[in-house]
Scaffold this motif. Structure first.
Motif, PDB file in Angstrom:
ATOM      1  N   GLY A  68       0.812  -1.199   0.000  1.00 53.68           N
ATOM      2  CA  GLY A  68       0.000   0.000   0.000  1.00 53.68           C
ATOM      3  C   GLY A  68       0.847   1.249   0.000  1.00 53.68           C
ATOM      4  N   CYS A  69       0.630   2.111   0.996  1.00 52.78           N
ATOM      5  CA  CYS A  69       1.378   3.364   1.073  1.00 52.78           C
ATOM      6  C   CYS A  69       2.624   3.211   1.935  1.00 52.78           C
ATOM      7  CB  CYS A  69       0.495   4.468   1.632  1.00 52.78           C
ATOM      8  SG  CYS A  69      -0.148   4.114   3.285  1.00 52.78           S
ATOM      9  N   GLY A  70       3.189   2.026   1.991  1.00 51.10           N
ATOM     10  CA  GLY A  70       4.405   1.803   2.779  1.00 51.10           C
ATOM     11  C   GLY A  70       5.068   0.498   2.383  1.00 51.10           C
ATOM     12  N   ILE A  71       5.865  -0.022   3.293  1.00 52.23           N
ATOM     13  CA  ILE A  71       6.561  -1.294   3.051  1.00 52.23           C
ATOM     14  C   ILE A  71       6.326  -2.208   4.247  1.00 52.23           C
ATOM     15  CG2 ILE A  71       8.335  -0.259   1.608  1.00 52.23           C
ATOM     16  CD1 ILE A  71       9.340  -1.378   5.066  1.00 52.23           C
ATOM     17  N   GLU A  72       6.547  -3.504   4.048  1.00 53.85           N
ATOM     18  CA  GLU A  72       6.463  -4.444   5.146  1.00 53.85           C
ATOM     19  C   GLU A  72       7.613  -5.433   5.048  1.00 53.85           C
ATOM     20  OE1 GLU A  72       2.717  -6.380   4.944  1.00 53.85           O
ATOM     21  OE2 GLU A  72       3.097  -7.368   3.021  1.00 53.85           O
ATOM     22  N   VAL A  73       8.059  -5.887   6.216  1.00 54.92           N
ATOM     23  CA  VAL A  73       9.182  -6.810   6.292  1.00 54.92           C
ATOM     24  C   VAL A  73       9.045  -7.596   7.584  1.00 54.92           C
ATOM     25  CG1 VAL A  73      10.648  -5.090   7.436  1.00 54.92           C
ATOM     26  CG2 VAL A  73      11.707  -7.007   6.221  1.00 54.92           C
ATOM     27  N   GLU A  74       9.505  -8.829   7.565  1.00 60.92           N
ATOM     28  CA  GLU A  74       9.516  -9.659   8.764  1.00 60.92           C
ATOM     29  C   GLU A  74      10.955  -9.822   9.236  1.00 60.92           C
ATOM     30  OE1 GLU A  74       7.449 -13.317   8.222  1.00 60.92           O
ATOM     31  OE2 GLU A  74       5.462 -12.363   8.161  1.00 60.92           O
ATOM     32  N   VAL A  75      11.156  -9.738  10.553  1.00 65.65           N
ATOM     33  CA  VAL A  75      12.482  -9.810  11.147  1.00 65.65           C
ATOM     34  C   VAL A  75      12.526 -11.027  12.060  1.00 65.65           C
ATOM     35  CG1 VAL A  75      14.223  -8.633  12.527  1.00 65.65           C
ATOM     36  CG2 VAL A  75      12.690  -7.309  11.058  1.00 65.65           C
ATOM     37  N   SER A  76      13.425 -11.955  11.766  1.00 63.32           N
ATOM     38  CA  SER A  76      13.630 -13.128  12.612  1.00 63.32           C
ATOM     39  C   SER A  76      14.613 -12.757  13.715  1.00 63.32           C
ATOM     40  CB  SER A  76      14.168 -14.303  11.785  1.00 63.32           C
ATOM     41  OG  SER A  76      13.260 -14.649  10.763  1.00 63.32           O
ATOM     42  N   LEU A  77      14.174 -12.823  14.940  1.00 66.34           N
ATOM     43  CA  LEU A  77      14.980 -12.388  16.074  1.00 66.34           C
ATOM     44  C   LEU A  77      15.922 -13.497  16.526  1.00 66.34           C
ATOM     45  CD1 LEU A  77      12.164 -10.618  18.106  1.00 66.34           C
ATOM     46  CD2 LEU A  77      13.777  -9.594  16.502  1.00 66.34           C
ATOM     47  N   PRO A  78      17.115 -13.152  16.995  1.00 62.75           N
ATOM     48  CA  PRO A  78      18.055 -14.166  17.488  1.00 62.75           C
ATOM     49  C   PRO A  78      17.580 -14.751  18.807  1.00 62.75           C
ATOM     50  CG  PRO A  78      18.933 -11.978  17.851  1.00 62.75           C
ATOM     51  CD  PRO A  78      17.686 -11.801  17.040  1.00 62.75           C
ATOM     52  N   SER A  79      18.161 -15.848  19.193  1.00 63.37           N
ATOM     53  CA  SER A  79      17.802 -16.505  20.448  1.00 63.37           C
ATOM     54  C   SER A  79      18.053 -15.565  21.615  1.00 63.37           C
ATOM     55  CB  SER A  79      18.618 -17.786  20.614  1.00 63.37           C
ATOM     56  OG  SER A  79      18.339 -18.404  21.843  1.00 63.37           O
ATOM     57  N   ILE A 103       6.885  -5.957  10.564  1.00 67.99           N
ATOM     58  CA  ILE A 103       6.995  -4.503  10.622  1.00 67.99           C
ATOM     59  C   ILE A 103       6.375  -3.915   9.362  1.00 67.99           C
ATOM     60  CG2 ILE A 103       8.573  -2.535  10.719  1.00 67.99           C
ATOM     61  CD1 ILE A 103      10.578  -4.314  12.130  1.00 67.99           C
ATOM     62  N   TRP A 104       5.441  -2.996   9.563  1.00 71.20           N
ATOM     63  CA  TRP A 104       4.897  -2.221   8.448  1.00 71.20           C
ATOM     64  C   TRP A 104       5.197  -0.757   8.708  1.00 71.20           C
ATOM     65  CZ3 TRP A 104       1.448   1.787   7.819  1.00 71.20           C
ATOM     66  CH2 TRP A 104       1.068   2.059   6.512  1.00 71.20           C
ATOM     67  N   ALA A 105       5.821  -0.107   7.737  1.00 74.59           N
ATOM     68  CA  ALA A 105       6.196   1.301   7.864  1.00 74.59           C
ATOM     69  C   ALA A 105       5.611   2.073   6.693  1.00 74.59           C
ATOM     70  CB  ALA A 105       7.716   1.458   7.908  1.00 74.59           C
ATOM     71  N   ALA A 106       4.890   3.134   7.001  1.00 76.92           N
ATOM     72  CA  ALA A 106       4.265   3.955   5.962  1.00 76.92           C
ATOM     73  C   ALA A 106       5.287   4.877   5.317  1.00 76.92           C
ATOM     74  CB  ALA A 106       3.137   4.783   6.567  1.00 76.92           C
ATOM     75  N   ASP A 107       5.000   5.277   4.096  1.00 75.77           N
ATOM     76  CA  ASP A 107       5.785   6.347   3.491  1.00 75.77           C
ATOM     77  C   ASP A 107       5.592   7.608   4.329  1.00 75.77           C
ATOM     78  OD1 ASP A 107       6.428   4.569   1.479  1.00 75.77           O
ATOM     79  OD2 ASP A 107       4.811   5.240   0.163  1.00 75.77           O
ATOM     80  N   SER A 108       6.640   8.385   4.427  1.00 73.78           N
ATOM     81  CA  SER A 108       6.598   9.547   5.306  1.00 73.78           C
ATOM     82  C   SER A 108       5.438  10.473   4.932  1.00 73.78           C
ATOM     83  CB  SER A 108       7.924  10.311   5.227  1.00 73.78           C
ATOM     84  OG  SER A 108       7.945  11.375   6.139  1.00 73.78           O
ATOM     85  N   GLY A 109       4.548  10.716   5.899  1.00 73.45           N
ATOM     86  CA  GLY A 109       3.423  11.623   5.694  1.00 73.45           C
ATOM     87  C   GLY A 109       2.215  11.006   5.026  1.00 73.45           C
ATOM     88  N   ALA A 110       2.287   9.723   4.620  1.00 75.30           N
ATOM     89  CA  ALA A 110       1.175   9.129   3.873  1.00 75.30           C
ATOM     90  C   ALA A 110      -0.085   9.008   4.723  1.00 75.30           C
ATOM     91  CB  ALA A 110       1.583   7.756   3.340  1.00 75.30           C
ATOM     92  N   LEU A 111       0.071   8.718   6.022  1.00 74.16           N
ATOM     93  CA  LEU A 111      -1.090   8.525   6.880  1.00 74.16           C
ATOM     94  C   LEU A 111      -1.740   9.840   7.290  1.00 74.16           C
ATOM     95  CD1 LEU A 111       0.019   5.581   9.183  1.00 74.16           C
ATOM     96  CD2 LEU A 111      -1.254   5.527   7.044  1.00 74.16           C
ATOM     97  N   ASP A 112      -1.103  10.946   6.998  1.00 75.04           N
ATOM     98  CA  ASP A 112      -1.695  12.243   7.301  1.00 75.04           C
ATOM     99  C   ASP A 112      -2.522  12.784   6.134  1.00 75.04           C
ATOM    100  OD1 ASP A 112      -0.586  12.303   9.845  1.00 75.04           O
ATOM    101  OD2 ASP A 112       1.303  13.126   9.100  1.00 75.04           O
ATOM    102  N   GLU A 113      -2.519  12.054   5.030  1.00 72.30           N
ATOM    103  CA  GLU A 113      -3.347  12.448   3.898  1.00 72.30           C
ATOM    104  C   GLU A 113      -4.820  12.184   4.228  1.00 72.30           C
ATOM    105  OE1 GLU A 113      -2.375  13.893   1.107  1.00 72.30           O
ATOM    106  OE2 GLU A 113      -0.273  13.897   1.768  1.00 72.30           O
ATOM    107  N   PRO A 114      -5.757  12.998   3.731  1.00 69.66           N
ATOM    108  CA  PRO A 114      -7.179  12.795   4.043  1.00 69.66           C
ATOM    109  C   PRO A 114      -7.700  11.483   3.462  1.00 69.66           C
ATOM    110  CG  PRO A 114      -6.897  14.486   2.351  1.00 69.66           C
ATOM    111  CD  PRO A 114      -5.526  14.181   2.880  1.00 69.66           C
ATOM    112  N   VAL A 115      -8.653  10.887   4.174  1.00 72.65           N
ATOM    113  CA  VAL A 115      -9.279   9.653   3.717  1.00 72.65           C
ATOM    114  C   VAL A 115     -10.225   9.975   2.566  1.00 72.65           C
ATOM    115  CG1 VAL A 115     -10.715   7.701   4.406  1.00 72.65           C
ATOM    116  CG2 VAL A 115      -9.095   8.694   6.029  1.00 72.65           C
ATOM    117  N   PRO A 116     -10.209   9.199   1.491  1.00 75.38           N
ATOM    118  CA  PRO A 116     -11.109   9.491   0.365  1.00 75.38           C
ATOM    119  C   PRO A 116     -12.572   9.357   0.767  1.00 75.38           C
ATOM    120  CG  PRO A 116     -10.031   7.362   0.092  1.00 75.38           C
ATOM    121  CD  PRO A 116      -9.347   8.037   1.234  1.00 75.38           C
ATOM    122  N   ALA A 117     -13.451   9.927  -0.045  1.00 75.19           N
ATOM    123  CA  ALA A 117     -14.884   9.892   0.236  1.00 75.19           C
ATOM    124  C   ALA A 117     -15.415   8.469   0.153  1.00 75.19           C
ATOM    125  CB  ALA A 117     -15.635  10.795  -0.743  1.00 75.19           C
TER     126      ALA A 117
END
Length: 700
Positions: free
Chosen positions: A270-281, A319-333
């Motif tokens: 969508g308006c960002g990226i997602e990635v999974e991080v495998s944590l060490p023991s 982890i999902w991270a939005a593009d900078s400022g994307a979530l501050d854009e108004p929601v469409p009608a």
């Protein structure tokens, strides 16, 4: 008698006792003002110093100084690490561990073989170094002898050519002079070199550090900071490493560049990226999730732009991270506003509630599902609940009974759509809403007692500001409380009955409430809902009450939404929510339908319901109202007039537009009209049957 101006005598100085002097009482000389207090001067100095420290130029100078100092330190660290990796098997071991952690045993074995080869080559070099002095001495002797012989031979040729025997040593003397000049030149340059060498070394370290940007993010120039920049694997690894978890930092540092093996591929979502991080023991997912704000800052994002949840795999975070400022854009009608031909389908359709964080439309299934929406005041709770009801109103088969315990007109557009619409915050309104809920529960029981296979039109009971009902102290004539959260509460019992068995016969209840607590939202009531959603909440405890403990433990965080800024954004869980695989909740930025738009949608729904289907000729035919009322009452002794109207509308479309006045006009001539029982308009089965019998006798 005249009075001359005589100067007043100067008083003698008052002696100061030693005790007062010790206690800090100063001795003041005559005719002078007291000095400024030392504390005031100190405060003035501190205020001035604070102003200087807070000045933007001071901060810029501090960032610049820290940046260039860290360039030198970072350059030294980079060069040291390069030298160490060039002379040891650290790099081979790091890549081997990373490959083993990723489950790639072949690659791990390959890096192990390369390490063995490197050790063998290094051993050979070291053995060569042990033999180097002997070889160097032998080479020096051979070189010296060869050079001396060459110089003497050259001198002999010159002596023969010139006929002067003294030329034999001339080449050797010239070589000695050249060596002397070289030593003199080195001695001349040495002092300058000793002075410049440290500065040249610092310059080299600074250059390496500057090229690697080896300085804290806050000290870097604004033009090269990572704020808003695309997120790369190295940025994610660094952000995870710097979370302040010692075990995690050591593990990632040991991996080095191979820390990227911890990550799944970074994909656009969508308006960002997602990635999974495998944590060490030794590192739990909760430790990373609790540091969401720090992770967001390390990624160059605001806290609300990064969401951390548990993945399906063990010891893995998503982890999902939005593009900078994307979530501050108004929601469409809402599609209900943009598409005037939109219709709803209660059973098979999905309500367009709003986009999720990825920007995809979140469409919710409402078929046979109880709904609960909670949140702080003025965060969009009523608008979110009303948007679902407006969509469902576009299905002509759905009946609404609505209680608005705020009463400011938020639901007034449902006048003519809802069979019952109660608006107001007083105990009188709570009593009316409670009786309405009990009537719905009775209708549910009637449906449950019908023959198997009978189909029923959907009946949706909506109570907005339900905390008013749960908190009401109104008591009936039978001493039972109408409101309250205890088991004796009539409202609570009605809600519980509908939760238990309503969905089986298409009877559902939707509630909207503020600040969920055990007092204004009982546990048994909130856990009976199939869809639970929360807007901004104050605490994690409230989030667990609203959504349940499991979603919150897995990352659902309505208490971390920004009050006022994330208005209309909610966290939803349960059946009917289009959750991604492995996720237990979804953040939805609901469409906002204002009052004017809501009125237009409601008018379209009314026009749709007013249209008479061509395939139902009986709807326009005259009906026997008395017989139909007897059929609607069934085996009940008495039924509320409101419930009779509802059953008549199910029986035939002829009664769909009937009001209480129409019902009274049809029954009153036969003496079977409505009467009050416990303050509620009721129709008696006995009176209706007697009226039918009397009519048949008259006809006979």
């Amino acid at each position: 008698m005249t009075v001359e101006n005589v100067p007043a005598p100067v008083p003698a100085p008052v002696p100061v006792s030693p005790r007062k002097a010790v206690m800090g009482v100063p001795a003041q000389s005559a005719g002078t003002l007291p000095p400024v207090h030392a504390a005031a001067r100190s405060w003035a100095v501190l205020r001035g110093l604070r102003a200087v420290l807070r000045h933007e130029r001071t901060r810029t100078a501090a960032r610049t100084s820290a940046r260039h100092a860290m360039y030198v330190v970072g350059g030294g660290r980079v060069l040291t690490r390069r030298a160490w990796e060039a002379r040891t098997t650290a790099r081979h071991e790091r890549f081997a561990r990373a490959a083993e952690a990723a489950g790639n045993t072949e690659l791990a074995a390959d890096w192990t073989d390369r390490a063995h080869q490197f050790r063998a080559a290094r051993h050979a070099r070291r053995m060569d170094l042990l033999m180097a002095p002997q070889r160097l001495a032998k080479g020096a002797a051979v070189s010296t002898g060869t050079t001396a012989g060459a110089l003497l031979g050259l001198g002999a040729l010159l002596a023969v050519a010139d006929g002067d025997p003294g030329q034999i040593l001339a080449p050797a003397a010239a070589a000695v002079d050249a060596v002397r000049l070289l030593v003199a030149a080195v001695a001349l340059v040495w002092d300058v070199g000793v002075v410049l060498a440290p500065w040249l070394l610092l310059a080299a370290l600074w250059a390496v550090g500057a090229r690697s940007q080896a300085a804290p993010a806050w000290a870097l120039p604004r033009a090269v900071r990572d704020d808003g920049a695309p997120i790369t694997p190295s940025i994610v690894v660094t952000a995870v490493r710097d979370l302040g978890i010692a075990t995690l930092r050591k593990a990632v540092t040991a991996m080095g560049d191979a820390g990227a093996a911890m990550l799944s591929p970074i994909v656009t979502a969508g308006c960002g990226i997602e990635v999974e991080v495998s944590l060490p023991s030794g590192v739990s997912t909760e430790e990373v999730m609790d540091r969401r704000r720090k992770l967001a800052e390390n990624l160059g994002r605001h806290e609300h732009e990064v969401h951390v949840t548990k993945a399906q795999a063990a010891r893995t975070v998503h982890i999902w991270a939005a593009d900078s400022g994307a979530l501050d854009e108004p929601v469409p009608a809402s599609p209900m506003v943009t598409d005037t031909t939109l219709t709803a389908d209660y059973k098979n359709g999905r309500a367009p509630w709003g986009p999720d964080l990825r920007g995809d439309l979140a469409s919710v299934s409402l078929y046979q599902r109880h709904v609960l929406i909670t949140g702080l005041s003025n965060q969009g709770k009523t608008a979110s609940l009303r948007a679902l009801a407006l969509w469902l109103a576009l299905d002509r088969t759905v009946e609404f009974r609505i209680g608005d315990l705020k009463g400011v007109g938020d639901w007034r557009m449902f006048t003519g759509l809802a069979t019952t619409l109660i608006e107001g915050p007083t105990d009188v309104h709570v009593i009316a809403v409670t009786e309405m809920a009990e009537g719905v529960a009775e209708e549910m029981n009637r449906r449950l007692l019908t023959p198997a296979g009978t189909s029923f039109a959907p009946l949706v009971l909506i109570v907005d500001e339900a905390q008013v009902a749960y908190g009401s102290a109104a008591v009936g004539e039978d001493k039972r409380p109408y409101g309250g959260a205890k088991a004796t509460s009539r409202y609570f019992q009605a809600v519980k009955r509908i939760h238990d068995q309503g969905r089986a016969v298409n009877v559902t209840i939707w509630e909207g409430t503020q600040d969920p607590t055990n007092e204004n939202l009982p546990k048994r009531s909130r856990e009976g809902n199939h869809i639970r959603a929360a807007l901004v909440l104050g605490t994690e405890a409230q989030a667990k009450m609203a959504l349940g403990e499991t979603p919150v433990d897995k990352g659902a965080a309505p208490h971390k939404l920004r009050q006022g800024f994330d208005k209309g954004q909610l966290v939803a869980v349960g059946e009917g929510i289009p959750l991604p695989a492995g996720q237990s909740f979804m953040n939805i930025r609901t469409h906002f339908v204002d009052d004017d738009e809501a009125k237009e949608i409601a008018e379209r729904a009314k026009e749709m319901r007013a249209a008479v289907p061509a395939s139902a000729p009986e709807e326009s035919a005259e009906r026997d109202a008395l017989a139909d009322v007897a059929q609607a009452i069934g085996s009940d002794d008495r039924v509320r007039s409101q419930e009779v109207l509802h059953r008549l509308s199910e029986l035939s479309g002829f009664y769909r537009e009937w009001t209480f006045a129409d019902l009274t006009a049809a029954l009153a001539p036969f003496g079977a009209g409505p009467y009050k029982s416990n303050g509620v308009q009721t129709i008696s089965r006995t009176r209706v049957l007697e009226a039918l019998a009397e009519r048949e006798n008259d006809a006979g």
